[in-house]
Design an enzyme around this catalytic site. Structure first.
Site, mmCIF file in Angstrom:
data_model
loop_
_atom_site.group_PDB
_atom_site.id
_atom_site.type_symbol
_atom_site.label_atom_id
_atom_site.label_comp_id
_atom_site.label_asym_id
_atom_site.label_seq_id
_atom_site.Cartn_x
_atom_site.Cartn_y
_atom_site.Cartn_z
ATOM 1 N N GLN A 10 -0.023 64.082 -1.241
ATOM 2 C CA GLN A 10 -1.493 64.453 -1.446
ATOM 3 C C GLN A 10 -1.897 66.273 -1.015
ATOM 4 O O GLN A 10 -2.293 66.496 -2.089
ATOM 5 C CB GLN A 10 -2.421 63.224 -1.395
ATOM 6 C CG GLN A 10 -3.342 63.388 -1.280
ATOM 7 C CD GLN A 10 -4.909 62.446 -0.676
ATOM 8 O OE1 GLN A 10 -5.068 62.690 0.448
ATOM 9 N NE2 GLN A 10 -6.140 62.834 -1.300
ATOM 10 N N ILE A 33 11.302 64.082 -0.161
ATOM 11 C CA ILE A 33 13.043 63.241 -0.100
ATOM 12 C C ILE A 33 13.439 62.830 -1.266
ATOM 13 O O ILE A 33 14.104 62.383 -1.852
ATOM 14 C CB ILE A 33 11.958 62.357 0.486
ATOM 15 C CG1 ILE A 33 13.010 61.146 1.128
ATOM 16 C CG2 ILE A 33 11.329 61.488 0.006
ATOM 17 C CD1 ILE A 33 14.500 61.333 2.268
ATOM 18 N N ARG A 34 12.201 62.848 -2.644
ATOM 19 C CA ARG A 34 11.421 62.752 -4.175
ATOM 20 C C ARG A 34 11.932 64.255 -4.309
ATOM 21 O O ARG A 34 10.859 65.022 -3.754
ATOM 22 C CB ARG A 34 12.063 61.889 -4.031
ATOM 23 C CG ARG A 34 11.046 61.204 -4.350
ATOM 24 C CD ARG A 34 10.639 59.323 -4.739
ATOM 25 N NE ARG A 34 10.602 58.677 -3.656
ATOM 26 C CZ ARG A 34 9.885 59.031 -2.222
ATOM 27 N NH1 ARG A 34 8.423 59.110 -2.045
ATOM 28 N NH2 ARG A 34 10.472 57.890 -1.246
ATOM 29 N N TYR A 140 -0.471 54.381 11.878
ATOM 30 C CA TYR A 140 -0.231 55.948 12.115
ATOM 31 C C TYR A 140 -1.317 56.891 13.259
ATOM 32 O O TYR A 140 -0.762 57.412 13.273
ATOM 33 C CB TYR A 140 -1.436 55.641 10.221
ATOM 34 C CG TYR A 140 -1.769 56.806 9.898
ATOM 35 C CD1 TYR A 140 -2.709 57.785 9.756
ATOM 36 C CD2 TYR A 140 -1.144 57.765 9.598
ATOM 37 C CE1 TYR A 140 -3.690 58.894 9.910
ATOM 38 C CE2 TYR A 140 -1.161 58.880 8.613
ATOM 39 C CZ TYR A 140 -2.169 59.690 8.668
ATOM 40 O OH TYR A 140 -2.810 60.397 7.999
HETATM 41 C C1 VAH Z 1 -5.221 57.477 5.385
HETATM 42 N N1 VAH Z 1 -6.239 59.126 4.030
HETATM 43 O O1 VAH Z 1 -6.573 56.809 5.555
HETATM 44 C C2 VAH Z 1 -5.484 58.978 5.136
HETATM 45 C C3 VAH Z 1 -5.845 59.391 6.443
HETATM 46 C C4 VAH Z 1 -8.239 59.266 7.729
HETATM 47 C C5 VAH Z 1 -7.349 58.814 6.815
HETATM 48 O O2 VAH Z 1 -4.911 59.317 7.633
HETATM 49 O O3 VAH Z 1 -4.186 56.849 5.854
#
Ligand code: VAH
Length: 312
Positions: A10, A33-34, A140
């Site tokens: 993105q 990667i692609r 994450y």
């Molecule tokens: C997500 N767009 O939703 C990302 C971002 C703060 C959100 O890190 O994982």
């Protein structure tokens, strides 16, 4: 020369276009990667590159005489909850490879994206400060918090010139919504045009920090172009533009599509969103390197609908 790792993502997609317009096509090597969409593939040099393969990254850096790397490859919050170890390995190993190339003086400067996901359920939710309690509850968020610690360590210990921003949710029209929890705010525009209704996976009261992509790209290039001594924070800077909930973005869309309707079916992503702040204090970015946001919710809605309507 500049190397963008994760150029089909993105942010990567827009960063590639912006940097090629600014510095010239052949100064910006895109990689992922692609292969990406046709427009990206035709717009200049492209390398198929696995961000987790150190030798492959090193080979591309040397062959193209890269000085600056934007490491935009990552697995986002919702997807990383489905594949924790894959998310951890991608987000961390790719960062170590680039940090070590800089430590070996094979590259000069790094941009690495962090996220408001570094904050967790115990973080103050309003005007979240630059330094505060950070107990991220998502894979994450944990990977971004750890990555920030390593960026600061490599700067202090080895003088690596790495710069980073904690992006809020980003909204753009050039790529489809990915595996992000904030991506409801991208998908809603597509669905408003296509079906005049949207079933939202977050509830109506979920306020999140958000930003239109043009502001995020401006911030990214600004921090990379700032004099090193002005970049006082080497973990990652808070950044903010606006905050809204699904009701507010719906009202903004209804100014253009009055019959648009939203309904709510919260899923596993509600818990992710509930662990994040509602608004962010970005005063240090404004003070240190002159950051300021420009695009409001209604301006973003106008841009999104204008650019997407030709698709539907
Ligand atoms: C997500 N767009 O939703 C990302 C971002 C703060 C959100 O890190 O994982």
């Amino acid at each position: 020369r500049i190397l963008i790792i994760g150029a089909c993502g993105q942010i990567g997609t827009e960063l590639t276009i912006y940097l090629r317009n600014k510095f010239g096509i052949n100064k910006v090597i895109a990689s992922d990667i692609r292969e990406g969409d046709e427009a990206l593939m035709k717009s200049g040099p492209f390398e198929i590159l696995d961000a987790m393969d150190y030798d492959a990254v090193e080979e591309v850096v040397i062959r193209h005489e890269i000085t600056d790397v934007y490491l935009m490859a990552a697995m986002l919050s919702a997807t990383a909850e489905k594949f924790p170890m894959k998310g951890w390995n991608l987000n961390m190993n790719s960062l170590f490879h680039v940090l070590n190339l800089a430590k070996e003086k094979k590259i000069e400067k790094i941009f690495w994206p962090s996220s408001i996901a570094v904050f967790g359920p115990t973080t103050p939710k309003k005007d979240t400060p630059q330094r505060t309690i950070m107990e991220p509850s998502t894979v994450y968020g944990i990977s971004k918090q750890t990555g920030e610690r390593w960026c600061e360590y490599y700067f202090n210990r080895y003088g690596v010139d790495v710069r980073s921003i904690r992006y809020p949710g980003l909204i753009s029209y050039k790529t489809l919504p990915g595996g992000g929890t904030t991506d409801y705010a991208v998908d809603i525009y597509h669905k408003a045009l296509k079906h005049k209704k949207y079933i939202c996976f977050l509830n109506a009261e979920t306020t999140l920090p958000m930003m239109f992509m043009d502001d995020a790209i401006n911030a990214t290039v600004s921090i990379m172009e700032a004099e090193s001594k002005k970049v006082k924070i080497r973990s990652s800077y808070n950044l903010s533009a606006m905050s809204f909930d699904p009701e507010e973005i719906t009202e903004s869309i209804q100014k253009h599509i009055p019959e648009f309707k939203i309904s709510y079916e919260p899923d596993f992503r509600q818990a992710i969103a509930d662990s994040w702040p509602q608004s962010i204090d970005d005063s240090e970015a404004r003070t240190d390197w002159g950051w300021e946001s420009k695009i409001s919710l209604d301006e973003m809605t106008e841009i999104m609908l204008d650019n997407l309507k030709k698709k539907y």
